[in-house]
Enzyme design. Sequence first.
Site, mmCIF file in Angstrom:
data_model
loop_
_atom_site.group_PDB
_atom_site.id
_atom_site.type_symbol
_atom_site.label_atom_id
_atom_site.label_comp_id
_atom_site.label_asym_id
_atom_site.label_seq_id
_atom_site.Cartn_x
_atom_site.Cartn_y
_atom_site.Cartn_z
ATOM 1 N N GLY A 157 0.835 -1.200 0.000
ATOM 2 C CA GLY A 157 0.000 0.000 0.000
ATOM 3 C C GLY A 157 0.860 1.236 0.000
ATOM 4 O O GLY A 157 1.935 1.265 0.609
ATOM 5 N N THR A 158 0.435 2.263 -0.724
ATOM 6 C CA THR A 158 1.160 3.539 -0.730
ATOM 7 C C THR A 158 0.183 4.652 -0.388
ATOM 8 O O THR A 158 -1.002 4.594 -0.733
ATOM 9 C CB THR A 158 1.784 3.825 -2.108
ATOM 10 O OG1 THR A 158 0.761 3.837 -3.104
ATOM 11 C CG2 THR A 158 2.822 2.785 -2.454
ATOM 12 N N SER A 160 0.040 9.177 0.800
ATOM 13 C CA SER A 160 0.689 10.470 0.567
ATOM 14 C C SER A 160 1.929 10.651 1.427
ATOM 15 O O SER A 160 2.909 11.260 0.999
ATOM 16 C CB SER A 160 -0.303 11.599 0.852
ATOM 17 O OG SER A 160 -0.829 11.463 2.160
ATOM 18 N N ALA A 162 3.434 7.971 3.391
ATOM 19 C CA ALA A 162 4.180 6.748 3.725
ATOM 20 C C ALA A 162 3.809 5.624 2.764
ATOM 21 O O ALA A 162 2.923 5.768 1.924
ATOM 22 C CB ALA A 162 3.859 6.329 5.161
ATOM 23 N N GLN A 163 4.517 4.502 2.919
ATOM 24 C CA GLN A 163 4.163 3.283 2.202
ATOM 25 C C GLN A 163 4.306 2.106 3.154
ATOM 26 O O GLN A 163 5.040 2.169 4.141
ATOM 27 C CB GLN A 163 5.019 3.101 0.958
ATOM 28 C CG GLN A 163 6.512 2.993 1.176
ATOM 29 C CD GLN A 163 7.284 3.144 -0.127
ATOM 30 O OE1 GLN A 163 7.195 4.159 -0.806
ATOM 31 N NE2 GLN A 163 8.054 2.115 -0.484
ATOM 32 N N VAL A 164 3.570 1.032 2.852
ATOM 33 C CA VAL A 164 3.498 -0.108 3.759
ATOM 34 C C VAL A 164 4.067 -1.343 3.076
ATOM 35 O O VAL A 164 3.732 -1.641 1.923
ATOM 36 C CB VAL A 164 2.039 -0.371 4.186
ATOM 37 C CG1 VAL A 164 1.974 -1.546 5.168
ATOM 38 C CG2 VAL A 164 1.424 0.876 4.820
ATOM 39 N N ASP A 310 -10.303 9.456 8.328
ATOM 40 C CA ASP A 310 -9.772 9.220 6.986
ATOM 41 C C ASP A 310 -10.235 7.850 6.466
ATOM 42 O O ASP A 310 -9.422 6.999 6.097
ATOM 43 C CB ASP A 310 -8.243 9.279 7.019
ATOM 44 C CG ASP A 310 -7.650 9.518 5.626
ATOM 45 O OD1 ASP A 310 -8.407 9.897 4.711
ATOM 46 O OD2 ASP A 310 -6.440 9.325 5.448
#
Length: 511
Positions: A157-158, A160, A162-164, A310
């Site tokens: 997952g990306t 705004s 961070a990314q996972v 969110d």
Amino acid sequence: MFRGKPLLKYGLAAGIAGGTLLSLHGNQYQLDSIGIVRLSRAAFTVFQIGVIYKKDLYGKHLDKSSKEYSELKSICHTRSAQKLLQLCCTNKGVYIKVGQHIAALDYLLPSEYVDTMKVLHCRAPTNKIEDVYKVIKEDVKKDPFEIFDTIEPEPIGTASLAQVHKATLKDGSVVAVKVQHPYVQGNAKVDMKTMEYLVKLMSIVFPEFKFQWLIDESKKNIPQELNFAQEGRNAEKMAKMFENIDWLHIPRVRWDLTTPRVLTMDFVEGGQVNDLKYIQENYIDPREVCDKIGKLYSRMIFLHGFVHSDPHPGNILVKRNKKGQCDIILLDHGLYATLKENFRVEYANLWLSILNRDRTAMRSHSKNLGIEGNAYGLFTCMIAGRTWDSIQRGIDREQFSKSEKKFMKQAFTGILPQVSEILQNVDPQMLLILKTNDLVRSIEHTLRAGTGMGSFCVMSQCCVKSVYNQKYTNSQTKIEKIKVSLAEFWALLKIRVYYMFLSFRQISFFS
């Protein structure tokens, strides 16, 4: 010239850049060569947008009520939104976060902007795995492969900020590691200051619109979202708050591997809430999904005053449990609205007045939330996400149709200055609630389920409990407390009977 206000052709971009530089210097913000490039890029994009409207719309001197003007305005909106999207994708970080906020403002901004920016919810930029390793090493103070047995190079997952990545610890545990983009912290303050100046410039192009509320909200929220340790605490608070709901899952935080820029949580399987193919293949009922999300958010808003703000599709997963029912998995706990009691009770009273179709109460409670005069009608439409006619007939009695959605988009496009005025004047706590409401409604629309009777019933009950809890707390004597408790019991009983009647009538109609 924009609406009679002269602007020098290239002095526009240079002037705003220079003004921002002076302000940043005065506030001791660090601005390196990369920051200057980002700032100049943003200023030039706004200049380009201004030229589009000046040359291709206002310069034509068309009758604003004509079909030609309306079509031309839509074309200009689309071209400008694409310029803005390009800027967000290039500058990344905070720009994408603000772009995502714009994408959530259905009915509040031109549909051309909202629809164009929605791509940012699922197509945020990705950093190289080497950058991820660097942030982990700097924050956790260990080489990543001292910690992880494996870490997948492609993110699952990306976003705004961070990314996972999915990873396996040395003990075999599977975790999700959320790593902040390395450039975000350094650029955030400069980016927000730049955006503030860009909004002031846009007010010259659109003097009737007030966008300062968007910047004020972003300036307040971005620092929260940049602190992943705070996000971990929010997740634990939410898990404790709803520990008695067996269908809600919030991944456990691994505190030994969590810092302000790195968040490690247990890995949980599931499909995105808007993935219709996954939902159908796993025999999940879309109505059950919407019903549970509606119930969850009613409890958050009206009873606890601590609201996950969110809920875009990437942050809500669904999966089928062993009982054949749907589980909800709530991710990304960086942004929460903490509502004050008086606001929460006024908002509950406003919703009760909407459900009861009580115009006098709608006006009164809207006024207590900052909306004066006849603007209460538009405000209640924004809250409910329905037309005034639907509110008067009863939004719990009829589903939100495609024709109503289309009508609302067209109607709101024509009254954007009034919408903007409301957003500028309303209690600031309402801004995140409006965004949250729109995101939840967007999920319902995608799943083609709508808000069910169960959700309306729970929301009504939560509103009543919120109102009577305050009355009970303010009661001075035991007799007063008993009277309040009995009144609450009677109000809740009437709600249960009412929605049982509506459900029975609906079943009878389709039988």
